[in-house]
Design a protein around this motif. Structure first.
Motif, PDB file in Angstrom:
ATOM      1  N   ASN A 122     162.888  87.989  17.635  1.00  0.00           N
ATOM      2  CA  ASN A 122     162.759  87.437  16.304  1.00  0.00           C
ATOM      3  C   ASN A 122     163.684  86.321  15.679  1.00  0.00           C
ATOM      4  OD1 ASN A 122     160.603  89.442  15.747  1.00  0.00           O
ATOM      5  ND2 ASN A 122     162.064  90.831  14.979  1.00  0.00           N
ATOM      6  N   TRP A 123     164.513  85.949  16.559  1.00  0.00           N
ATOM      7  CA  TRP A 123     165.525  84.919  16.268  1.00  0.00           C
ATOM      8  C   TRP A 123     164.615  83.783  16.826  1.00  0.00           C
ATOM      9  CZ3 TRP A 123     171.243  86.775  16.826  1.00  0.00           C
ATOM     10  CH2 TRP A 123     171.531  87.586  15.864  1.00  0.00           C
ATOM     11  N   ILE A 124     163.758  83.525  16.472  1.00  0.00           N
ATOM     12  CA  ILE A 124     162.890  82.322  16.985  1.00  0.00           C
ATOM     13  C   ILE A 124     163.520  80.860  16.693  1.00  0.00           C
ATOM     14  CG2 ILE A 124     160.888  83.590  17.010  1.00  0.00           C
ATOM     15  CD1 ILE A 124     159.895  82.289  14.557  1.00  0.00           C
ATOM     16  N   GLU A 125     164.340  80.838  15.853  1.00  0.00           N
ATOM     17  CA  GLU A 125     164.939  79.505  15.442  1.00  0.00           C
ATOM     18  C   GLU A 125     166.063  78.784  16.288  1.00  0.00           C
ATOM     19  OE1 GLU A 125     167.521  82.750  13.199  1.00  0.00           O
ATOM     20  OE2 GLU A 125     165.379  82.399  13.705  1.00  0.00           O
ATOM     21  N   PHE A 126     166.293  79.877  17.267  1.00  0.00           N
ATOM     22  CA  PHE A 126     167.083  79.254  18.274  1.00  0.00           C
ATOM     23  C   PHE A 126     166.562  78.941  19.560  1.00  0.00           C
ATOM     24  CE2 PHE A 126     169.801  82.199  15.684  1.00  0.00           C
ATOM     25  CZ  PHE A 126     170.579  81.423  15.158  1.00  0.00           C
ATOM     26  N   SER A 127     166.426  77.772  19.787  1.00  0.00           N
ATOM     27  CA  SER A 127     165.586  77.266  21.277  1.00  0.00           C
ATOM     28  C   SER A 127     166.215  77.825  22.518  1.00  0.00           C
ATOM     29  CB  SER A 127     165.248  75.916  20.982  1.00  0.00           C
ATOM     30  OG  SER A 127     166.422  75.031  21.118  1.00  0.00           O
ATOM     31  N   ARG A 184     172.600  85.683  24.509  1.00  0.00           N
ATOM     32  CA  ARG A 184     173.363  84.405  24.634  1.00  0.00           C
ATOM     33  C   ARG A 184     172.584  83.212  24.069  1.00  0.00           C
ATOM     34  NH1 ARG A 184     177.203  83.427  28.228  1.00  0.00           N
ATOM     35  NH2 ARG A 184     177.540  85.355  29.299  1.00  0.00           N
ATOM     36  N   ILE A 185     173.179  82.492  23.045  1.00  0.00           N
ATOM     37  CA  ILE A 185     172.538  81.441  22.346  1.00  0.00           C
ATOM     38  C   ILE A 185     173.245  80.207  22.478  1.00  0.00           C
ATOM     39  CG2 ILE A 185     171.922  80.610  20.007  1.00  0.00           C
ATOM     40  CD1 ILE A 185     171.742  83.657  19.116  1.00  0.00           C
ATOM     41  N   SER A 186     172.725  79.152  22.833  1.00  0.00           N
ATOM     42  CA  SER A 186     173.604  78.156  23.070  1.00  0.00           C
ATOM     43  C   SER A 186     172.757  76.733  22.603  1.00  0.00           C
ATOM     44  CB  SER A 186     173.850  77.785  24.560  1.00  0.00           C
ATOM     45  OG  SER A 186     172.572  77.560  25.327  1.00  0.00           O
ATOM     46  N   HIS A 187     173.479  75.366  22.366  1.00  0.00           N
ATOM     47  CA  HIS A 187     173.142  74.264  22.103  1.00  0.00           C
ATOM     48  C   HIS A 187     174.248  73.307  22.357  1.00  0.00           C
ATOM     49  CE1 HIS A 187     170.962  71.531  19.985  1.00  0.00           C
ATOM     50  NE2 HIS A 187     171.816  70.906  19.221  1.00  0.00           N
ATOM     51  N   GLU A 188     173.971  72.196  22.899  1.00  0.00           N
ATOM     52  CA  GLU A 188     174.726  71.202  23.627  1.00  0.00           C
ATOM     53  C   GLU A 188     176.076  71.863  24.173  1.00  0.00           C
ATOM     54  OE1 GLU A 188     175.346  68.783  20.251  1.00  0.00           O
ATOM     55  OE2 GLU A 188     173.316  68.101  20.499  1.00  0.00           O
ATOM     56  N   ASN A 189     177.255  71.801  23.627  1.00  0.00           N
ATOM     57  CA  ASN A 189     178.628  72.311  23.983  1.00  0.00           C
ATOM     58  C   ASN A 189     178.911  73.590  23.647  1.00  0.00           C
ATOM     59  OD1 ASN A 189     179.097  71.028  21.448  1.00  0.00           O
ATOM     60  ND2 ASN A 189     181.244  70.572  22.459  1.00  0.00           N
ATOM     61  N   VAL A 235     175.851  82.489  13.315  1.00  0.00           N
ATOM     62  CA  VAL A 235     175.436  81.918  14.805  1.00  0.00           C
ATOM     63  C   VAL A 235     174.702  80.531  14.407  1.00  0.00           C
ATOM     64  CG1 VAL A 235     173.943  81.916  16.626  1.00  0.00           C
ATOM     65  CG2 VAL A 235     175.376  83.918  16.095  1.00  0.00           C
ATOM     66  N   GLU A 236     173.765  80.782  13.206  1.00  0.00           N
ATOM     67  CA  GLU A 236     173.172  79.435  12.832  1.00  0.00           C
ATOM     68  C   GLU A 236     174.016  78.183  12.656  1.00  0.00           C
ATOM     69  OE1 GLU A 236     169.442  78.232  10.179  1.00  0.00           O
ATOM     70  OE2 GLU A 236     170.420  80.054   9.726  1.00  0.00           O
ATOM     71  N   ARG A 237     174.961  78.724  11.710  1.00  0.00           N
ATOM     72  CA  ARG A 237     175.783  77.735  11.037  1.00  0.00           C
ATOM     73  C   ARG A 237     176.764  77.064  12.260  1.00  0.00           C
ATOM     74  NH1 ARG A 237     176.266  81.383   6.548  1.00  0.00           N
ATOM     75  NH2 ARG A 237     177.883  82.517   7.525  1.00  0.00           N
ATOM     76  N   TYR A 238     177.098  77.903  13.331  1.00  0.00           N
ATOM     77  CA  TYR A 238     178.052  77.302  14.361  1.00  0.00           C
ATOM     78  C   TYR A 238     177.183  76.562  15.488  1.00  0.00           C
ATOM     79  CZ  TYR A 238     180.950  77.468  18.633  1.00  0.00           C
ATOM     80  OH  TYR A 238     181.591  77.300  19.692  1.00  0.00           O
ATOM     81  N   ILE A 239     175.989  76.968  15.579  1.00  0.00           N
ATOM     82  CA  ILE A 239     175.253  76.390  16.654  1.00  0.00           C
ATOM     83  C   ILE A 239     174.269  75.174  16.043  1.00  0.00           C
ATOM     84  CG2 ILE A 239     173.096  76.410  17.789  1.00  0.00           C
ATOM     85  CD1 ILE A 239     175.260  78.035  19.542  1.00  0.00           C
ATOM     86  N   ASN A 240     173.906  75.139  14.985  1.00  0.00           N
ATOM     87  CA  ASN A 240     173.015  73.948  14.302  1.00  0.00           C
ATOM     88  C   ASN A 240     173.699  72.841  13.617  1.00  0.00           C
ATOM     89  OD1 ASN A 240     170.895  75.117  15.622  1.00  0.00           O
ATOM     90  ND2 ASN A 240     170.338  76.286  13.920  1.00  0.00           N
ATOM     91  N   TYR A 241     175.070  72.950  13.311  1.00  0.00           N
ATOM     92  CA  TYR A 241     175.636  72.038  12.638  1.00  0.00           C
ATOM     93  C   TYR A 241     176.925  71.459  13.390  1.00  0.00           C
ATOM     94  CZ  TYR A 241     173.229  73.713   8.639  1.00  0.00           C
ATOM     95  OH  TYR A 241     172.258  74.100   7.456  1.00  0.00           O
ATOM     96  N   PRO A 242     177.377  70.301  12.922  1.00  0.00           N
ATOM     97  CA  PRO A 242     178.756  69.748  13.432  1.00  0.00           C
ATOM     98  C   PRO A 242     179.862  70.675  13.060  1.00  0.00           C
ATOM     99  CG  PRO A 242     177.497  67.944  12.287  1.00  0.00           C
ATOM    100  CD  PRO A 242     176.948  69.436  12.225  1.00  0.00           C
TER     101      PRO A 242
END
Length: 120
Positions: A12-17, A31-36, A84-91
């Motif tokens: 259900n956490w589809i906002e994380f690619s 596990r959720i990742s984005h860039e570094n 997680v959304e704030r950590y992964i998706n924002y600077p």
């Protein structure tokens, strides 16, 4: 949390690619990742607690564990999703507080030119 419930949350956490789920026997791992940046959520099955690890540039940055005593586990996982959304998706930036060996990081995200704690 039951294995099926954790699998449902991961689906259900589809906002994380870049999200993956893996069964580790007595626990499940999301596990959720984005860039570094990467977040690893480890949930023991049939238990009301879970661990959240924040990694930056492939190195551990911060780790915490949560236990659902009075709050429903679903609400705790929704809070975790927002962190997680704030950590992964924002600077982000990392500041340090404390003294000597008691230092700990403060992880902040940039939202419209304002720095805020990811755990707000």
């Amino acid at each position: 949390m039951k294995k099926e419930d954790l699998e449902g949350i991961a689906k259900n956490w589809i906002e994380f690619s870049h999200l993956s789920y893996e069964d580790k026997g007595d626990a499940g791992e999301i596990r959720i990742s984005h860039e570094n940046k990467e977040v690893v959520i480890t949930v023991a099955y049939d238990c009301e607690e879970y661990f959240v690890d924040f990694n930056l540039d492939g190195k551990p940055l911060y780790a915490d564990w949560y236990e659902s005593i009075d709050d429903p586990l679903e609400e705790m996982m929704e809070y975790t999703r927002s962190i997680v959304e704030r950590y992964i998706n924002y600077p982000i930036r990392v500041k340090t507080t404390g003294w000597f060996m008691f230092k700990r990081p403060i992880i902040e995200f940039n939202d419209n030119e304002t720095w805020k704690n990811v755990f707000m």
